[in-house]
Design an enzyme around this catalytic site. Sequence first.
Site, PDB file in Angstrom:
ATOM      1  N   THR A 176      39.141  34.798  27.651  1.00  0.00           N
ATOM      2  CA  THR A 176      38.060  35.539  28.246  1.00  0.00           C
ATOM      3  C   THR A 176      38.604  36.209  29.264  1.00  0.00           C
ATOM      4  OG1 THR A 176      36.774  34.016  28.007  1.00  0.00           O
ATOM      5  CG2 THR A 176      36.767  35.669  30.577  1.00  0.00           C
ATOM      6  N   PHE A 178      39.223  38.361  32.929  1.00  0.00           N
ATOM      7  CA  PHE A 178      38.789  38.603  34.193  1.00  0.00           C
ATOM      8  C   PHE A 178      39.090  39.345  34.704  1.00  0.00           C
ATOM      9  CE2 PHE A 178      38.457  34.251  32.511  1.00  0.00           C
ATOM     10  CZ  PHE A 178      37.600  33.440  33.175  1.00  0.00           C
TER      11      PHE A 178
END
Length: 296
Positions: A176, A178
């Site tokens: 992921t 960010f």
Amino acid sequence: MSDPASPRIAFQGERGANSHIACLDVYPGSEPLPCATFEDCFSAMQSGAADLAMIPIENSLAGRVADIHHLLPSSGLHIIGEYFLPIRFQLMAPKGATLDTIRTVESHVHALGQCRRIIRERKLVARVAGDTAGAARLVAEAGDLTRAALAPRFAAEIYGLDILAENVEDAAHNTTRFVILSREPRTAALGSGPVITTFVFRVRNIPAALYKALGGFATNGINMTKLESYQLEGQFYASQFYADVEGHPDERGLTFALEELAFFSHEVHILGAYPAHPFREKIREPEAERGLRPAE
């Protein structure tokens, strides 16, 4: 305002979530501030309750986090950094539970979709929860030996759950990305290293507008790593584009490309120019796979 060495960082989810982990990875001395929704994260920033926000913007398997593309441009906040977090899910349950006692597993819908193999192998009934850490907390509070959760290891530590199976995600490359948000812009210094510039724009309603608007990036040798479109205010004709490019807006080539983009657009809004995370070097496509040959 809190101590700059230990900023308050808003994140969506409960304690133990991947976003919580990202906060502590990037700012070890920080004070993470859990928020129920992304809107609450942005409100905490705008009210001054938080100094920074750690917001997931895309996942290598699940794709973009759609809410962010709508919330970020109008928030008045600025991207000052990025972080890539490898995602690892643990199958956890209350103490005393075993792989043979569990019958159901709870987690965020994306986590369940990224751990299909173990769910299928153990013949578990999947139940959608608001987020991974929240699922772990609910399972811990229930104390039911038939209920399990899929969540990060940190959540098991926080809520006192036993890990029954480790790293059960289907894909090892699950990651992921960010972005770190601030109320004030902090543009990376020119010449300080690789920079990512993020911006949103709306092209004019003329034939081939997008082709013409993006032509400047090609002619100036600017690598665009992301381009996504989404509708504005529910209108099919009002498309906004989100883009990431490699380079600093004060570098000659990107300056010219942005000028050409602005000529064919209603508006161009730079959300941030920030240091590229070192993880980008690991995911860079080899020249041979791009059909390019090294210079001779």
